[in-house]
Design a protein around this motif. Structure first.
Motif, PDB file in Angstrom:
ATOM      1  N   PRO A   1      44.587  35.664  46.429  1.00  0.00           N
ATOM      2  CA  PRO A   1      45.715  36.377  45.834  1.00  0.00           C
ATOM      3  C   PRO A   1      46.549  37.073  46.909  1.00  0.00           C
TER       4      PRO A   1
ATOM      5  N   TYR B   1      35.497  32.249  35.603  1.00  0.00           N
ATOM      6  CA  TYR B   1      36.701  33.075  35.673  1.00  0.00           C
ATOM      7  C   TYR B   1      36.643  34.129  34.573  1.00  0.00           C
TER       8      TYR B   1
ATOM      9  N   THR C   1      41.950  38.253  34.785  1.00  0.00           N
ATOM     10  CA  THR C   1      41.824  39.034  36.013  1.00  0.00           C
ATOM     11  C   THR C   1      41.844  38.102  37.230  1.00  0.00           C
ATOM     12  N   LEU C   2      41.871  38.697  38.395  1.00  0.00           N
ATOM     13  CA  LEU C   2      41.745  37.937  39.645  1.00  0.00           C
ATOM     14  C   LEU C   2      40.286  37.714  40.006  1.00  0.00           C
ATOM     15  N   TYR C   3      39.363  38.217  39.177  1.00  0.00           N
ATOM     16  CA  TYR C   3      37.952  38.243  39.530  1.00  0.00           C
ATOM     17  C   TYR C   3      37.173  37.077  38.932  1.00  0.00           C
TER      18      TYR C   3
END
Length: 189
Positions: free
Chosen positions: A111, A139, A143-145
């Motif tokens: 990101p 995933y 979120t990006l997490y």
């Protein structure tokens, strides 16, 4: 004659060593399912079934960042406990999400926030054994997490990531096969 005997002996030792290495470590396995699963290593925190009394539905994942453990609720008062790597100071978070996607040998696009901190990172990496997401990725909502594999098993039990949860490739493959898209993930910080 002596040199020829030395070369033959050296080749025999090399073959014996290779055979012993293959027997001990297993053959290289690029699928992530066999004993020779390369670049994943064994977790310094072994996976185990434990008593885990809860009212949570089987298939729920509970991440305890303080313990650096991930629990997969099995039901009947049991859970599978895995060792994980967690976010370093300033990158830990909590909340409830669902698994929105599952990918085998995922590609990685760092990101922009991560690239701002680390301009040396590649802008994109295809999936494979050198990819920091490892063999599998789960995933977490929008979120990006992610919960993902790692080619650095020594980081399991450590606080080193930018917020994702790392597992050995062997453990993340086991978890991946046990959970479905839509499963609840509870992150306790």
């Amino acid at each position: 004659m002596i040199m020829r005997a030395f070369c033959v002996a050296a080749v025999a030792i090399g073959l014996a060593t290779s055979a012993a290495r293959a027997e001990f470590f297993g053959s290289p396995d690029f699928t992530g399912t066999g004993p020779g699963f390369i670049q994943g290593g064994t977790s310094p925190i072994p996976r185990e079934t434990i008593m885990y009394p809860t009212n949570l539905a089987p298939g729920t994942i509970v991440v305890n960042t303080a313990e650096r453990r991930l629990y997969l609720v099995l039901g009947d008062g049991e859970a599978l406990r895995y060792g994980i790597g967690v976010g370093r100071d300033g990158f830990r978070w909590g909340g409830v999400h669902r698994i929105s996607a599952k990918k085998e040998w995922p590609a990685w696009t760092p990101p922009r926030q991560m690239i701002a901190r680390r301009p040396d990172l590649p802008r994109h990496m295809v999936g494979g054994i050198e990819n920091p997401l490892g063999a599998r990725a789960l995933y977490l909502g929008s979120t990006l997490y992610r919960i993902h594999g790692s080619n650095e098993p020594e980081t399991i039990g450590q606080a080193v990531s930018s917020g994702c949860f790392r597992m050995t490739n062997e453990d993340v493959t086991d978890l991946y096969d046990r959970v479905s898209v839509g499963a609840t993930v509870i992150v306790k910080n």
